[in-house]
Motif scaffolding. Structure first.
Motif, PDB file in Angstrom:
ATOM      1  N   ASP A  40      22.041  33.075   6.600  1.00 48.83           N
ATOM      2  CA  ASP A  40      21.792  34.102   5.582  1.00 48.83           C
ATOM      3  C   ASP A  40      21.638  35.444   6.278  1.00 48.83           C
ATOM      4  O   ASP A  40      20.645  35.697   6.953  1.00 48.83           O
ATOM      5  CB  ASP A  40      20.523  33.760   4.791  1.00 48.83           C
ATOM      6  N   GLU A  44      15.835  40.350   2.316  1.00 51.38           N
ATOM      7  CA  GLU A  44      15.055  41.157   1.383  1.00 51.38           C
ATOM      8  C   GLU A  44      14.035  41.967   2.180  1.00 51.38           C
ATOM      9  O   GLU A  44      13.153  41.398   2.822  1.00 51.38           O
ATOM     10  CB  GLU A  44      14.335  40.274   0.375  1.00 51.38           C
ATOM     11  N   SER A 185      27.872  34.875   1.320  1.00 48.32           N
ATOM     12  CA  SER A 185      26.684  34.969   0.475  1.00 48.32           C
ATOM     13  C   SER A 185      26.681  36.349  -0.167  1.00 48.32           C
ATOM     14  O   SER A 185      26.901  37.354   0.511  1.00 48.32           O
ATOM     15  CB  SER A 185      25.417  34.771   1.312  1.00 48.32           C
ATOM     16  N   LYS A 187      24.461  38.948  -2.696  1.00 45.46           N
ATOM     17  CA  LYS A 187      23.181  39.227  -3.344  1.00 45.46           C
ATOM     18  C   LYS A 187      23.252  40.571  -4.047  1.00 45.46           C
ATOM     19  O   LYS A 187      23.988  41.472  -3.640  1.00 45.46           O
ATOM     20  CB  LYS A 187      22.041  39.226  -2.326  1.00 45.46           C
ATOM     21  N   ARG A 195      18.514  38.937  -6.412  1.00 42.96           N
ATOM     22  CA  ARG A 195      18.970  37.590  -6.739  1.00 42.96           C
ATOM     23  C   ARG A 195      20.342  37.349  -6.125  1.00 42.96           C
ATOM     24  O   ARG A 195      21.060  38.300  -5.813  1.00 42.96           O
ATOM     25  CB  ARG A 195      19.022  37.369  -8.249  1.00 42.96           C
ATOM     26  N   LYS A 196      20.697  36.085  -5.965  1.00 45.15           N
ATOM     27  CA  LYS A 196      22.029  35.722  -5.493  1.00 45.15           C
ATOM     28  C   LYS A 196      22.964  35.645  -6.689  1.00 45.15           C
ATOM     29  O   LYS A 196      22.548  35.329  -7.815  1.00 45.15           O
ATOM     30  CB  LYS A 196      22.002  34.367  -4.789  1.00 45.15           C
TER      31      LYS A 196
END
Length: 203
Positions: A40, A44, A185, A187, A195-196
């Protein structure tokens, strides 16, 4: 290997109507070997800020956690949350300060949404250069994606349009890019937080 590794990771970001979307590949590799495919690389920073990163894994993990914890510490000390612009300037300053001491080989995209100024996206490279942008990309993948971002981005994109643009970028990389980065990924950060999101399935 350091500067070469700085371009192996792909980061893509864009600003929409009230949100910022950041996509990153999930590969963790060195030389010709992929160690894992579920890394990832979008962190955040707080409830309304994201930081995408790429480069040397040791550098970006250490540096990005340092930035994340210091932003949190600043909030505890002052009682105020940093704006996206302040967080980006702090990050750029730390990269530039380290440049002549022990440079961090990491490229960054910082995006966030502030109550007063709305969404913002900042492009920062390992040399400490910073620029606020509506579309941004890092890595070799940027050679294939910036033209698509430039062609399809318009002001006040909605979330569906943004995911379609990201999907076009990834499809182009899959077609043209010699190095395989199969998983990404994505977001999003908006007024409701982080959020994804799932990308549309290609037809």
């Amino acid at each position: 290997m350091g500067i070469f590794a700085n371009f192996m990771d792909t980061l893509i970001g864009l600003v929409g109507n009230g949100f910022v979307m950041i996509a990153s590949d999930t590969s963790n590799a060195r030389s010709v070997l992929r160690f894992k495919s579920d890394a990832d690389k979008v962190m955040e920073l707080d409830s309304h800020k994201l930081m995408g990163f790429g480069g040397e894994p040791g550098d970006y993990l250490q540096f990005c956690e340092y930035i994340q914890k210091n932003i949190a510490l600043n909030g505890f000390r002052t009682g105020y949350k940093m704006s996206t612009h302040a967080a980006a300037r702090f990050t750029r300053h730390e990269l530039a300060t380290a440049l002549r001491q022990g440079p961090y080989m990491t490229n960054l995209l910082i995006g966030g949404v502030d109550a007063d100024s709305g969404p913002a996206l900042y492009w920062i490279d390992y040399l400490g250069n910073m620029q606020q942008m509506n579309i941004a990309a890092h890595g070799y993948g940027s050679y294939f994606t910036l033209s698509i971002l430039d062609r399809y981005w318009v002001p006040n994109l909605n979330e569906t349009q943004a995911t379609e643009i990201i999907a076009k970028c990834l499809a182009e990389m899959k077609t043209r890019f010699l190095i395989g980065t199969p998983n990404f990924s994505v977001k999003i950060v908006d007024k409701d937080g982080v959020r994804k999101v799932a990308l549309p399935v290609p037809a």
